[in-house]
Design a protein around this motif. Structure first.
Motif, PDB file in Angstrom:
ATOM      1  N   LEU A 180      -2.578 -12.668  -1.229  1.00 36.94           N
ATOM      2  CA  LEU A 180      -1.092 -12.956  -1.439  1.00 36.94           C
ATOM      3  C   LEU A 180      -0.531 -13.522  -2.886  1.00 36.94           C
ATOM      4  CD1 LEU A 180      -0.172 -14.560   2.025  1.00 36.94           C
ATOM      5  CD2 LEU A 180       1.203 -12.222   1.074  1.00 36.94           C
ATOM      6  N   ARG A 203       2.763 -14.168  -4.376  1.00 34.24           N
ATOM      7  CA  ARG A 203       3.541 -14.219  -3.041  1.00 34.24           C
ATOM      8  C   ARG A 203       3.019 -16.010  -3.064  1.00 34.24           C
ATOM      9  NH1 ARG A 203       6.449 -10.875  -1.172  1.00 34.24           N
ATOM     10  NH2 ARG A 203       6.598  -8.342  -1.031  1.00 34.24           N
ATOM     11  N   LEU A 221       4.233  -9.341   5.703  1.00 41.20           N
ATOM     12  CA  LEU A 221       2.722  -9.115   3.716  1.00 41.20           C
ATOM     13  C   LEU A 221       1.460  -8.392   3.651  1.00 41.20           C
ATOM     14  CD1 LEU A 221       5.184 -12.543   2.796  1.00 41.20           C
ATOM     15  CD2 LEU A 221       5.756 -10.079   2.238  1.00 41.20           C
TER      16      LEU A 221
END
Ligand code: GLU
Length: 295
Positions: free
Chosen positions: A87, A92, A212
Motif C-alpha cells: 500500500l 496509499r 485495495l
C-alpha cells in the motif's frame, strides 16, 4: 484456493455463551455451505497467557471442530508488513503522529462523519514529518479516497458505513485489527465471515481495504449478540456465563450447547445433527437474552 469460514477469537479471557453461540453459528454457516471451518487466534492485542488453550478446549467441549491447524496472528507479522509495504508503494499510506487527545480535540474536516480521523497528518510536508519523527513514533494510516463504502450482509442487507484514514499499524508497531483481519481472511481463503453484529460498523473499512489489496470481499453474516436481562451485551460480570462458571453450578458443556442450539431454533444434540435443520433465513434476528439456567 479453499473456500472457508472461520471463528477468530481474541484470547483475552474465557469465552462466554455469547462468544460460543457466535462460534456455533460460524460453524453452521460454513458447514451448511460445504466450506472448511478455520480457527484463527487474534492475539496481536489483549492476549492473556493461557486463554487460548481455554478457548480451544471450550470450543471442543461444545462440539465445534476446525479443519486445519490453528493460525495465530502474532506468527504472521511478515504478511501484514508486506501488505502495508504494498500500500505504501502505491502512495496509499502516511505516517501519523497524533495522540488520541489531539485527534479528539482537532476540528473535524467539513462533512467528515463523527469519529473520522480529521486528517491532521495527511498532508504533512517532508520537513514537518522529519521534525515530528524526532519526538514520537508514527502510526501508519491508510490514505483512503472514499468516505464510505457499502457491504452486503446476509442478515442485515446492504450496509453503508464510514471509511476514514484508519490506522494500519499502531505507533507501538503492532498491526491494527482492520489490516490483520483483511490480510488473514484473504490469505486463508476465507470467503465467508460470520461474527457478532457489533463488528458490522468496521466492515465497510475492511471490504474497502480488501479491494485495495486486490483481495476478494468475503460474504458477511453479522449475527445478533447475546445480551443480559438489561439488554446489554453479555459480559463476564453477568454471573455464570463461561463453561467453567456454568460447570461449577452443575450445568455441563453439553447442556450449554443444547441451550445455544435451542436459542437458534435448532434441535438439541451434536452440532452435526442440527446441521440439516440450519437455515439462515429462519435465524432469530433479535439478540438472545441469556438467563443462567438452574442446575
Ligand atoms: N477477534 C475479534 C473479536 O474477538 C473478532 C474479529 C472477527 O471476527 O473479524 O472480537
Amino acid at each position: 484456493m479453499t473456500s472457508a469460514g472461520r471463528f477468530a477469537p481474541s484470547p483475552s479471557g474465557e469465552l462466554h455463551v455469547g462468544n460460543l453461540r457466535t462460534a456455533v453459528l460460524a460453524w453452521l454457516f460454513a458447514k451448511s455451505t460445504a466450506r472448511k471451518f478455520l480457527l484463527r487466534v487474534e492475539d496481536l492485542d489483549r492476549a492473556r497467557s493461557g486463554a487460548e488453550a481455554e478457548q480451544l478446549r471450550d470450543l471442543e467441549a461444545i462440539g465445534v471442530r476446525w479443519d486445519a491447524a490453528v493460525v495465530r496472528q502474532t506468527e504472521r507479522t511478515a504478511l501484514y508488513d508486506d501488505a502495508i509495504a504494498r500500500l505504501t508503494a502505491e502512495g496509499r499510506t502516511y505516517e501519523c503522529f497524533c495522540t488520541r487527545r489531539e485527534i479528539q480535540e482537532a476540528p473535524s474536516a467539513p462533512h467528515a462523519p463523527q469519529g473520522a480521523y480529521p486528517g491532521t497528518c495527511r498532508e504533512l510536508s517532508h520537513a514537518e514529518r522529519e521534525i515530528r519523527r524526532a519526538s514520537r513514533p508514527a502510526s501508519i494510516r491508510l490514505r483512503s479516497d472514499v468516505a464510505e463504502w457499502a457491504v452486503e450482509d446476509q442478515l442485515s442487507g446492504r450496509f453503508v458505513g464510514m471509511v476514514d484514514d484508519f490506522v494500519l499499524r499502531r505507533n507501538d508497531g503492532v498491526t491494527a485489527y482492520n489490516l490483520a483481519v483483511v490480510v488473514d481472511d484473504a490469505e486463508q481463503g476465507i470467503d465467508q465471515v460470520v461474527r457478532g453484529d457489533d463488528l458490522l460498523p468496521s466492515t465497510p473499512r475492511q471490504a474497502y481495504l480488501a479491494t485495495l489489496l486486490g483481495a476478494p470481499v468475503p460474504e458477511y453474516a453479522h449475527v445478533p449478540l447475546v445480551v443480559n436481562h438489561d439488554g446489554v451485551r453479555l459480559a463476564k460480570r453477568d454471573g455464570a456465563v463461561t463453561l467453567g462458571d456454568l460447570a461449577a453450578v452443575g450445568i455441563p458443556a453439553k447442556r450449554v450447547r443444547n441451550l445455544i442450539l435451542e436459542s437458534l431454533g435448532l434441535p438439541a444434540g451434536p452440532l452435526e445433527d442440527a446441521l440439516p435443520f440450519f437455515d439462515p433465513e429462519r435465524l432469530p434476528r433479535e439478540p438472545w437474552v441469556w438467563k443462567t439456567p438452574t442446575g
